[in-house]
Design an enzyme around this catalytic site. Structure first.
Site, PDB file in Angstrom:
ATOM      1  N   SER A   1      17.113 -16.699   6.914  1.00  0.00           N
ATOM      2  CA  SER A   1      16.534 -16.247   5.664  1.00  0.00           C
ATOM      3  C   SER A   1      17.330 -15.474   4.815  1.00  0.00           C
ATOM      4  O   SER A   1      18.092 -14.826   5.375  1.00  0.00           O
ATOM      5  CB  SER A   1      15.290 -15.782   5.796  1.00  0.00           C
ATOM      6  OG  SER A   1      14.501 -15.447   4.827  1.00  0.00           O
ATOM      7  N   CYS A   2      17.215 -15.216   3.589  1.00  0.00           N
ATOM      8  CA  CYS A   2      17.829 -14.466   2.594  1.00  0.00           C
ATOM      9  C   CYS A   2      17.114 -14.082   1.677  1.00  0.00           C
ATOM     10  O   CYS A   2      15.695 -14.189   1.574  1.00  0.00           O
ATOM     11  CB  CYS A   2      19.216 -15.098   2.108  1.00  0.00           C
ATOM     12  SG  CYS A   2      19.075 -16.781   1.208  1.00  0.00           S
ATOM     13  N   LYS A   3      17.454 -14.167   0.185  1.00  0.00           N
ATOM     14  CA  LYS A   3      16.651 -13.771  -0.915  1.00  0.00           C
ATOM     15  C   LYS A   3      16.039 -15.143  -1.350  1.00  0.00           C
ATOM     16  O   LYS A   3      14.952 -15.199  -1.796  1.00  0.00           O
ATOM     17  CB  LYS A   3      17.231 -12.943  -2.046  1.00  0.00           C
ATOM     18  CG  LYS A   3      16.335 -12.898  -3.429  1.00  0.00           C
ATOM     19  CD  LYS A   3      16.925 -11.951  -4.326  1.00  0.00           C
ATOM     20  CE  LYS A   3      16.230 -11.608  -5.284  1.00  0.00           C
ATOM     21  NZ  LYS A   3      16.735 -10.729  -6.257  1.00  0.00           N
TER      22      LYS A   3
ATOM     23  N   SER B   1      13.065 -18.809   1.621  1.00  0.00           N
ATOM     24  CA  SER B   1      13.438 -17.406   1.844  1.00  0.00           C
ATOM     25  C   SER B   1      12.518 -16.319   1.393  1.00  0.00           C
ATOM     26  O   SER B   1      11.445 -16.686   1.408  1.00  0.00           O
ATOM     27  CB  SER B   1      14.971 -17.070   1.507  1.00  0.00           C
ATOM     28  OG  SER B   1      15.889 -17.945   2.334  1.00  0.00           O
TER      29      SER B   1
END
Length: 112
Positions: free
Chosen positions: A73-75, A101
């Site tokens: 996951s990220c932004k 995300s």
């Protein structure tokens, strides 16, 4: 691709890994996903190549097996996709991105 429901259930699935590849400063601004391990994307390749004991010492969890489910996951999903591709290149067969995300997580968690 991982779904919101799958990510939400990670704390109940000790055999799955959730990696947040955002920078530490981003986590401080927004918060963290439950049960996630933070490894910023620029550090990911080195982290996944660590010997098992060094990974455990650094991240507080056993290094994932080559066939472990690994969710990134990220932004907004871009870095998560790159991270899952990198993990697959390194031989981790069940690496996948959480496309929504943090952006989707925050929307769905805030709505409850």
């Amino acid at each position: 691709m991982a779904t919101y429901e799958e990510v939400k259930d990670v704390p109940n699935q000790p055999d799955k890994y959730l990696f947040d590849v955002r920078n530490k400063s981003e986590l401080e601004e927004t918060g963290v996903l439950p049960a996630s391990i933070n490894i910023p994307l620029p550090e990911l390749e080195n982290a996944l190549n660590l010997p098992d004991d060094a990974f455990t010492k650094t991240y507080g969890r056993q290094k994932p097996a080559i066939d472990a489910v690994m969710i990134f996951s990220c932004k907004a999903g871009g870095r998560a996709a790159r991270a899952s591709n990198l993990a697959r290149t390194l031989g981790f067969t069940n690496a996948k991105a959480y496309a929504g995300s943090w952006t989707e997580w925050q929307e769905k968690e805030g709505a409850q």
